[in-house]
Design an enzyme around this catalytic site. Structure first.
Site, PDB file in Angstrom:
ATOM      1  N   HIS A 127       0.811  -1.211   0.000  1.00 15.08           N
ATOM      2  CA  HIS A 127       0.000   0.000   0.000  1.00 15.08           C
ATOM      3  C   HIS A 127       0.850   1.269   0.000  1.00 15.08           C
ATOM      4  CE1 HIS A 127       0.489  -0.160   4.481  1.00 15.08           C
ATOM      5  NE2 HIS A 127       0.405   1.160   4.377  1.00 15.08           N
ATOM      6  N   ASP A 157       0.096  -7.660   1.684  1.00 16.01           N
ATOM      7  CA  ASP A 157       0.530  -6.258   1.679  1.00 16.01           C
ATOM      8  C   ASP A 157       2.050  -6.147   1.669  1.00 16.01           C
ATOM      9  OD1 ASP A 157       0.145  -3.529   1.578  1.00 16.01           O
ATOM     10  OD2 ASP A 157       0.078  -3.288   3.754  1.00 16.01           O
ATOM     11  N   SER A 232       4.813   2.554   7.700  1.00 21.30           N
ATOM     12  CA  SER A 232       4.428   1.420   6.874  1.00 21.30           C
ATOM     13  C   SER A 232       5.598   0.933   6.038  1.00 21.30           C
ATOM     14  CB  SER A 232       3.277   1.799   5.933  1.00 21.30           C
ATOM     15  OG  SER A 232       2.045   1.730   6.593  1.00 21.30           O
ATOM     16  N   ILE A 291     -14.441 -23.271   3.002  1.00 17.15           N
ATOM     17  CA  ILE A 291     -14.457 -23.704   4.400  1.00 17.15           C
ATOM     18  C   ILE A 291     -15.230 -22.733   5.272  1.00 17.15           C
ATOM     19  CG2 ILE A 291     -12.304 -25.007   4.268  1.00 17.15           C
ATOM     20  CD1 ILE A 291     -10.871 -22.589   5.467  1.00 17.15           C
TER      21      ILE A 291
END
Length: 504
Positions: A127, A157, A232, A291
């Site tokens: 990102h 990510d 980040s 699932i």
């Protein structure tokens, strides 16, 4: 009212012309483990000094067409010869140039770290660089290098970049083993919060295996080491100077650190990085099943002593186990020697397995444990197949019984699935079973979210084709002393799910 926000500890955004802030000071590549006292580390100065040079600032730029954005103001339509024509022409058409229609250059900042000095490989968050036109890597001594994108993975990510290693002497760090980290272990984060430059923060591992609903493989390390916007993509280090996490998100009502930050564990990230470096994309293992969790009610209905594992709600047609090896209703409790404690464990361990590998899978089928061997496919190849497939309908459709009137059971009115009911509820031709025509308000079925138009295909792992079959199966379960009935339901398009309904 108190509210919390889940934020990517993301990027700081600037309009064109803002200068990118660089990371920290020049560092000496010397890795020294700090001395720990009873109340914490005496100092992390030596450790930080050896790591700062490997942590970089990621600067990206993106062209945004201002007049085409959601907040754009359209040029007013003026009568010909209006005295305001020149003014509005200058304000709307000439602002930013006619050709660019008011396009603006937006810049963002994030963090990253070098893992291969010889090849110039840099790791960051996806990102941080998403939709970027240009990517630059800024080093602690002020050197800036253009970066090319090697590959990205949106599910975890993670992004891998490459710079020219001849353009700057690089310092690299290596991944450590995040599985060895314990709650309470000291960790150190380095990044570029709020564009301030290289910043070191220290804390502990607050928790492990956190699921923050950001992706299918959530298994985050939670830390109280301060992580803010711009962190980040930055590394989370252990006391040996090894990267055991990639800082990616925080929970905060204000956007600043409140001591709840999350890092992608190196156990997960390192494998993704290796695949992106080798192939430019991920190549994950794929089992080809849908699932859902095993609840206490479902476990009791299946005769299991405890609620564990992942319940197979459907099998993808054309997938690796579309040969009957694994069936809807099976509970997977161990995969390739790894215990599956809960549903979310299975996608991660399967994805980490090599494509084409033959693995042993321990399942519970109709109350009996058995081991089956399956050969994994590739997730990326199977995603298109799964998205265009309406679910598994391999169960025996059975011979159609003579038409019968509807029956009431467990708060539901059920009827035969024929041409009339298919048309009424728009049920696909390949769905078989007994249609639910009505659900009583405040009934056990209504509490489970069952809706008219859904189709009962199995009860307690036995196929049903008529309302009488439904009544007989429920009666048999009550005679066995069961408290709950396990129903396999098909949607109008054929997607399967399991629901337990109380029978008291």
């Amino acid at each position: 009212m108190t509210s919390t926000l889940l934020l990517r500890a993301a990027r700081r955004t600037f309009i064109a012309g803002a200068a990118a802030l660089l990371v920290g000071t020049v560092a000496v590549p010397s890795f020294v483990t700090p001395t720990f006292a009873a109340d914490g580390p005496a100092s992390v100065a030596d450790l930080a000094e050896g790591l700062l040079g490997a942590v970089v600032n990621i600067s990206t730029s993106q062209t945004v067409k201002g007049t085409e954005g959601p907040g754009a103001v359209p040029m007013p339509q003026l009568p010909e010869g209006s005295p305001f024509q020149d003014f509005f022409d200058d304000f709307f058409k000439n602002r930013g140039g006619d050709k660019d229609n008011g396009a603006q250059k937006v810049q963002s900042l994030g963090s990253g770290f070098v893992i291969d000095a010889e090849q110039g490989i840099v790791v960051t968050n996806n990102h941080v660089i998403a939709d970027a036109d240009d990517i630059e890597v800024n080093f602690s001594d002020g050197v800036t290098l253009k970066a090319t994108l090697v590959g990205t993975d949106t599910k975890t990510d993670v992004a891998v970049l490459k710079v020219d290693p001849k353009g700057h002497k690089l310092t690299a760090v290596k991944f450590g083993d995040s599985t060895k980290m314990r709650v309470g272990d000291w960790v150190m984060a380095i990044g570029n919060p709020f564009g301030l430059g290289g910043t070191v923060t220290v804390g502990i591992v607050s928790a492990r295996n956190r699921d923050i609903n950001s992706g299918p493989y959530d298994d985050f390390i939670q830390t109280d080491a301060a992580i803010n916007r711009g962190n980040s993509g930055g590394p989370l280090f252990n006391s040996a100077g090894e990267v055991i996490g990639i800082n990616t998100a925080i929970i905060s009502p204000s956007g600043g650190s409140i001591g709840i930050g999350f890092s992608i564990p190196s156990q997960l990230a390192s494998g993704v990085v290796d695949q992106l470096r080798q192939f430019g994309e991920t190549r994950r293992g794929w089992l080809g099943v849908r699932i859902q969790p095993v609840t206490d009610d479902i476990a009791e209905s299946l005769g299991m002593a405890t609620a564990k594992g992942a319940l197979v709600a459907g099998v993808i047609k054309g997938g690796p186990v579309d040969n009957g090896t694994i069936q809807a209703g099976d509970v997977i409790i161990k995969f390739d020697g790894k215990d599956i404690h809960e549903m979310r464990d299975l996608p991660r361990v399967v994805a980490e397995s090599p494509v084409g590998k033959a693995v042993d899978v321990l399942i519970v089928r109709k109350g009996v444990e058995q081991t089956v061997k399956v050969t994994l496919g590739r997730l990326e190849d199977g995603e298109k197949l799964a998205s265009g497939e309406n679910g598994n309908t391999d169960q025996d459709k059975g011979d159609k019984a003579p038409a019968v009137s509807t029956a009431s059971v467990l708060g539901m009115t059920v009827g035969e699935l024929n041409d009339e009911t298919r048309k009424k509820f728009s049920i696909a031709a390949d769905v078989s079973g007994v249609v639910i025509t009505d659900v009583a308000k405040d009934s056990a079925a209504a509490e489970r979210g069952i809706q008219p138009g859904e189709v009962i295909t199995e009860i307690a792992q036995e196929s049903v084709a008529t309302p009488k079959d439904v009544m007989d199966r429920i009666g048999a379960l009550k005679e066995q002393g069961r408290k709950n009935a396990l129903l396999m339901l098909a949607s109008k398009t054929g997607e399967l799910r399991f629901v337990t309904i109380r029978m008291d």
